[in-house]
Design an enzyme around this catalytic site. Structure first.
Site: not given
Length: 357
Positions: A172, A210, A234
């Site tokens: 994603h 993050e 990722h």
């Protein structure tokens, strides 16, 4: 073959990915009229929701994560949603799931976002209940296994039920606009294209910092860690997009082939070139936040920070930091771990990414 599904089946429909990404994205697509008018969305997970309680659950997630200007679209989107509880580890519940979906005239799209241990029984249940037919497409969300061997087992089990042209392996992270723009920035920009090479670039640093902590991902994250969760998927994807040569075409296979060439060209990183750590208690945006061990409620050697290589003349450097306050230096925010050899090595991460890309 043209394919527009009138049924969408979401596995892991109560998970963190569904709340943060899937439901808000689907709601936004619905608001922009980019979803088929008759599409019915059925969520499934172990949680014991019915249709009404799941819509309330989805509404809460959408109110939290959907941008403000999108929120008027929530009520109409919720009408598309229904829910069927399921223990995917056993096959006898898949019959009820098939009944909940009902007959599909156009086709069924399945999005599978579950723990790696549930992939094989889920595929078996889908096949046994008639949910793996010719008009079915399946998307597999990472992580596809915990190492190369388990990834191969998952891909083999999926191949028993679905031919390759109906399987879509999804990261994603590649859906982010900045990531999607990388290829255009590199190959369609006359300013950057001739300069984007080792002769003109000193080094590339890819950092993912993050601010979120575990937030409902306890069961998954402590068995994965930053190296498996971010680097093996990722970050190696980002590295491949930055370093790949121009593909012969922009078809999926041609792009994949160039990415794999990058992965096979990477120099292996030794243990003495890697730094791992774990976030401790601190403050973000003026709010106190607990450390990883406090959230987990037990001591753990799982890394939430990983960086490599830490020194030397290397073109690419990667760093991933979970729950990081921008005002504080990384080395102050993360507690070093003692057992660096307790985590999967980079060689396995590269092989796993190459296998599932």
């Amino acid at each position: 073959m043209n394919f527009t599904a009138d049924r969408l089946l979401l596995f892991g429909a109560t998970g963190d990915l569904a709340q943060r990404m899937l439901l808000p994205s689907l709601c936004a697509l619905d608001a922009d009229r980019l979803v088929a008018e008759g599409l019915k969305i059925v969520g499934t997970a172990r949680a014991g929701h019915d249709d009404a309680s799941y819509r309330a659950f989805a509404r809460e997630a959408l109110e939290k994560y959907l941008p403000g200007h999108r929120k008027p679209a929530i009520p109409a989107f919720l009408e598309r949603l229904s829910y069927q509880p399921l223990d995917a580890s056993v096959t006898h519940g898949f019959g009820a799931l098939a009944e909940k979906l009902g007959p599909s005239r156009a086709g069924l799209a399945i999005f599978l976002s579950t723990a790696p241990s549930l992939f094989e029984p889920t595929i078996a249940g889908l096949a046994a209940s008639g949910l793996a037919g010719e008009r079915v497409r399946i998307g597999l969300e990472k992580p596809l296994g915990t190492d190369l061997e388990s990834s191969r087992q998952i891909n083999d089990s999926v191949a028993h039920a679905f031919p390759e042209e109906r399987i879509f392996r999804i990261d994603h992270y590649l859906g982010k606009e900045t990531v999607q723009n990388l290829l255009a920035l590199r190959f369609a920009n006359i300013l950057f294209e001739p300069l984007w090479n080792a002769a003109h670039i000193d080094h590339v640093q890819i950092t993912v910092a993050e601010t979120v902590g575990l937030e409902g991902r306890v069961g998954f994250y402590d068995g994965a860690g930053a190296l498996r969760d971010m680097v093996a998927s990722h970050m190696l994807q980002l590295l491949a997009l930055v370093a790949m040569e121009p593909p012969a075409s922009y078809q999926a296979t041609a792009v994949r082939d160039e990415k794999v060439k990058v992965l096979r060209s990477l120099r292996l990183v030794g243990p003495d070139e890697t730094v791992t750590g774990q976030y401790t208690a601190g403050a973000i945006a003026g709010q106190a936040v607990p450390g990883y061990a406090e959230e987990l409620e037990q001591a753990s050697a799982t890394e939430t920070f990983v960086a490599f290589p830490r020194e030397g003349e290397t073109l690419f450097r990667l760093a991933k930091a979970g729950r990081y306050a921008e005002a504080m230096p990384l080395y102050e925010w993360f507690m070093p771990l003692l057992h660096l050899d307790a985590r999967p090595d980079l060689v396995q991460c590269i092989k796993l990414c190459e296998h599932i890309m």
